[in-house]
Design an enzyme around this catalytic site. Sequence first.
Site, mmCIF file in Angstrom:
data_model
loop_
_atom_site.group_PDB
_atom_site.id
_atom_site.type_symbol
_atom_site.label_atom_id
_atom_site.label_comp_id
_atom_site.label_asym_id
_atom_site.label_seq_id
_atom_site.Cartn_x
_atom_site.Cartn_y
_atom_site.Cartn_z
ATOM 1 N N ASP A 106 45.899 24.001 46.979
ATOM 2 C CA ASP A 106 46.565 25.199 47.494
ATOM 3 C C ASP A 106 47.317 24.708 48.721
ATOM 4 O O ASP A 106 46.699 24.213 49.670
ATOM 5 C CB ASP A 106 45.508 26.248 47.866
ATOM 6 N N SER A 137 64.209 24.444 47.111
ATOM 7 C CA SER A 137 64.705 25.614 47.831
ATOM 8 C C SER A 137 65.151 26.620 46.778
ATOM 9 O O SER A 137 64.424 26.900 45.820
ATOM 10 C CB SER A 137 65.843 25.174 48.765
ATOM 11 N N TYR A 176 61.985 36.163 51.518
ATOM 12 C CA TYR A 176 61.998 34.979 50.639
ATOM 13 C C TYR A 176 63.087 34.012 51.084
ATOM 14 O O TYR A 176 62.841 32.810 51.259
ATOM 15 C CB TYR A 176 62.229 35.422 49.190
ATOM 16 N N LYS A 218 63.386 29.932 52.607
ATOM 17 C CA LYS A 218 64.199 28.865 52.004
ATOM 18 C C LYS A 218 65.283 28.382 52.963
ATOM 19 O O LYS A 218 65.582 27.189 53.007
ATOM 20 C CB LYS A 218 64.803 29.352 50.680
#
Length: 225
Positions: free
Chosen positions: A58, A136, A150, A154
Amino acid sequence: MNDANVWLITGSSTGFGRSLTEAVLQHGYRVIATARKPEQLDDLVAKYPQTVKAIRLDVTNPQEVRAAIQTAIDTFARIDVVVNNAGFGSLGAIEELSDEAIRRQFDTNLFGALDMMRAVLPVLRQQRSGHILNVSSVGGLVAFGATGIYCATKFALEAISEALAKEVASLGIKVTIIEPGAFRTDFNGRSLAVPDQTIEEYAPVSGEFLKWMEQMDGKQPGDPA
Ligand SMILES: NC(=O)c1ccc[n+]([C@@H]2O[C@H](COP(=O)([O-])OP(=O)(O)OC[C@H]3O[C@@H](n4cnc5c(N)ncnc54)[C@H](OP(=O)(O)O)[C@@H]3O)[C@@H](O)[C@H]2O)c1
């Protein structure tokens, strides 16, 4: 590339990570394949017992990040390519996402990848070789309504990758950013995180975007393989 190539890939269970892990093994390279549920990789271990080692990772767990790197060294004595692929989309209007959801998004997409980079760099510097591939998104270049958090992860990953590439160029280490558009992975399906609470005023932007994402599930133009 040569036969010595050793890859470490995050998020090997499905989507890009799974396709890449399979492709790398088909080419005869060696892989530390990682997943939160490593039993999802049992079929690859059965098929490629000499060249794949599957372990639990993880990316938000710093101990597991370091253990993955150590496993690569213990098993194959080097690391040539590190792929920071693990990630997901937490979508919704900025005001709709909870603080917890925002932090979870950054912890995985940004801090997970950053932790992996910082932990593996001593190995790559010592080797004077290595290649870091950061997954990305087109969302690392441009943001639409309902994708702000989100895309923020990126955009940040892009900045760090660009700077890192310059810092390590003279050390024989390369950094590449990958910016996919829409591909048929689990991204729009089980991996998609939607807001716990929606706000009616954002329905035309956020609500419509999420509906579209769900409708596109399985119909995205890109084939990860
Ligand atoms: N598909 C697209 O259209 C698209 C476009 C641009 C960028 N991307 C990027 O591509 C990357 C891979 O996504 P995908 O499209 O292949 O979707 P996917 O099929 O849902 O795969 C996501 C992978 O990330 C793993 N993951 C999520 N959180 C994790 C964590 N905390 N630790 C370790 N692994 C974790 C998942 O593991 P579990 O199986 O345990 O959930 C899974 O292996 C992501 O970084 C995503 O942002 C995708």
